[in-house]
Design an enzyme around this catalytic site. Sequence first.
Site, PDB file in Angstrom:
ATOM      1  N   SER A 266       1.013  -1.307   0.142  1.00  0.00           N
ATOM      2  CA  SER A 266      -0.062   0.000  -0.045  1.00  0.00           C
ATOM      3  C   SER A 266       0.896   1.251   0.063  1.00  0.00           C
ATOM      4  O   SER A 266       1.966   1.253   0.696  1.00  0.00           O
ATOM      5  CB  SER A 266      -0.929  -0.037   1.236  1.00  0.00           C
ATOM      6  OG  SER A 266      -1.552   1.086   1.481  1.00  0.00           O
ATOM      7  N   TYR A 294      -1.635  -0.606  10.780  1.00  0.00           N
ATOM      8  CA  TYR A 294      -1.897  -1.265   9.458  1.00  0.00           C
ATOM      9  C   TYR A 294      -0.682  -0.864   8.419  1.00  0.00           C
ATOM     10  O   TYR A 294      -0.252  -2.053   8.074  1.00  0.00           O
ATOM     11  CB  TYR A 294      -3.168  -0.808   9.124  1.00  0.00           C
ATOM     12  CG  TYR A 294      -3.349  -1.125   7.553  1.00  0.00           C
ATOM     13  CD1 TYR A 294      -3.797  -2.309   7.124  1.00  0.00           C
ATOM     14  CD2 TYR A 294      -3.289  -0.063   6.592  1.00  0.00           C
ATOM     15  CE1 TYR A 294      -3.731  -2.552   5.738  1.00  0.00           C
ATOM     16  CE2 TYR A 294      -3.441  -0.184   5.143  1.00  0.00           C
ATOM     17  CZ  TYR A 294      -3.887  -1.688   4.954  1.00  0.00           C
ATOM     18  OH  TYR A 294      -3.842  -1.657   3.614  1.00  0.00           O
ATOM     19  N   LYS A 298       2.289  -3.555   6.601  1.00  0.00           N
ATOM     20  CA  LYS A 298       2.487  -3.564   5.296  1.00  0.00           C
ATOM     21  C   LYS A 298       3.841  -3.564   5.078  1.00  0.00           C
ATOM     22  O   LYS A 298       4.503  -4.485   4.283  1.00  0.00           O
ATOM     23  CB  LYS A 298       1.685  -2.542   4.595  1.00  0.00           C
ATOM     24  CG  LYS A 298       0.138  -2.934   4.459  1.00  0.00           C
ATOM     25  CD  LYS A 298      -0.061  -4.036   3.423  1.00  0.00           C
ATOM     26  CE  LYS A 298      -1.547  -4.449   3.610  1.00  0.00           C
ATOM     27  NZ  LYS A 298      -1.880  -5.757   2.648  1.00  0.00           N
TER      28      LYS A 298
END
Length: 508
Positions: A266, A294, A298
């Site tokens: 991302s 989060y 990633k």
Amino acid sequence: MAFQRLSMASRPLPRLLASSPSPSLSSYTRTASHAQPLSLSLAISAVGPRDRHRSQFQRRIQLQRHQHRHYPSYSQVDPRLSRQLIRGVSAPIAQTLLVARSNKIRSPLSLSLSHSHRPGLFFSTATSPHLQTRRSTTMAVGTVLITGGTGYIGSFTTLALLDAGYDVVIVDSLYNSSKVAIDRIELLAGRRPDFYQVDITNEKALDEVFAKHPAIDSVIHFAALKAVGESSIIPLEYYRVNVGGSIALLQSMTRYNVTNIVFSSSATVYGDATRFPDMIPIPEHCPIGPTNTYGRTKSMIEDVITDYVNAQRTNLEKEGKPFQQWNGALLRYFNPCGAHPSGIMGEDPQGVPFNLLPLLGQVATGQREKLLVFGEDYPSRDGTAIRDYIHVVDLARGHLEALNYLRSKQPGVKAWNLGSGRGSTVFEIIKAFSNVVGRDLKYEVVARRPGDVLDLTANPKLANEELQWKTELTMEKACEDLWRWVSNNPQGYRQEPPAELLAAIKKA
Ligand SMILES: O=c1ccn([C@@H]2O[C@H](COP(=O)(O)OP(=O)(O)O[C@H]3O[C@H](CO)[C@@H](O)[C@H](O)[C@H]3O)[C@@H](O)[C@H]2O)c(=O)[nH]1
């Protein structure tokens, strides 16, 4: 007569065939269904002025066979070369095209063309005792495991792969997605992926799937928890599922000699790129610095994949073994949005959505009174934050191109931005969606959302050049397709799509 046996490793052959002017090529499925035998090799011979061309091809093929000596009989061949070969024979040459797939050999596709009428190149069939084959009326370019394949981006990527001639096996826990997505994929692709309800952290269950599908040679890995806000409330769960699940997957892949991984990363890994001069639009070399849990999962998974693939390559090379089969793509995508133009497939968030466009969709359908705009005091052209909105159909195609690149170029680990390069503010998105809906949508400006950054706009040059991929669909088109999806399916996958949309698909 010189014969050269080869197999095609990758690339969506159906697309090649579709672009071929040859009516005989388009009839391959009919022929394949009753053809005997199904284990084939491609024999090439050339005469006349094409001789020099032919020998160049053969030298390159032999070189590739040498590079892939772990496949004792069949080599992986650069798909561009294969494509040239197919173009080389063009229209009237091939009368029969048979497809065989090997369970033993990772290069899963071989083909045979026979009975040339044209001087120059001609093809002849020969059977091969080395290939274990299966009867098939379809032609698989390869077989890919997609984790999280019933989710938003996973389902569109599954569709893109099926359309490109891949076989797809999905594992998904259905934690935040619906199995109905598979029915919609089948309606659109005319083929159904295999499906297993498996949690990504369950290594034993992953082993069983790989054992059942020995043709899998690559994985596209989506399965993860993805709510930015939630990740700061239950961080351990995010690290366990996202990072732990990725490690379980890599371990299982290793046991089953599955060596290509495309990872759903991302743009959030960059964090606030405006903290550096000249980093908007954001290039891949922008320093990583995620601002939430989060994003950190990633970024950690990117590191895990990079370290592991590099270690596998180095260790195997030291042992004098083939190593280039280990490859990883880290796809950093910007803001995915939109739905399938048919109006029967789209994002179906379970519970309350938290992304801008799905929320706007709810305002438009009356499920939500107004949109809360998080801050209009950013130093942007209208005071609201800037994002690079990318149509999910373009994004899915990006995964396909990255997979093809890994399988054909074997580059090791590479990161690519998947974005359009065009930034839009929140107000611009509200305006674009209101235009599609045909009325002004209500909003209220409130304080900034913690963790948001001013600008996440991609510099997609690397993907444009290396993957030959660029966005083709605009943010406005994404709004149009999203509106068709939400206005026709206010209950998402918990309802049947309108009959006229289904009828339109059947007609198409
Ligand atoms: O109710 C809302 C929701 C969002 N926004 C704004 O809209 C923009 C987009 O927000 P959102 O749709 O939540 O996406 P992002 O926060 O940009 O994050 C998305 O895009 C990132 C990559 O750019 C991914 O990493 C994330 O997983 C994905 O959710 C931001 O400026 C938000 O402040 C609002 O003003 N009101």
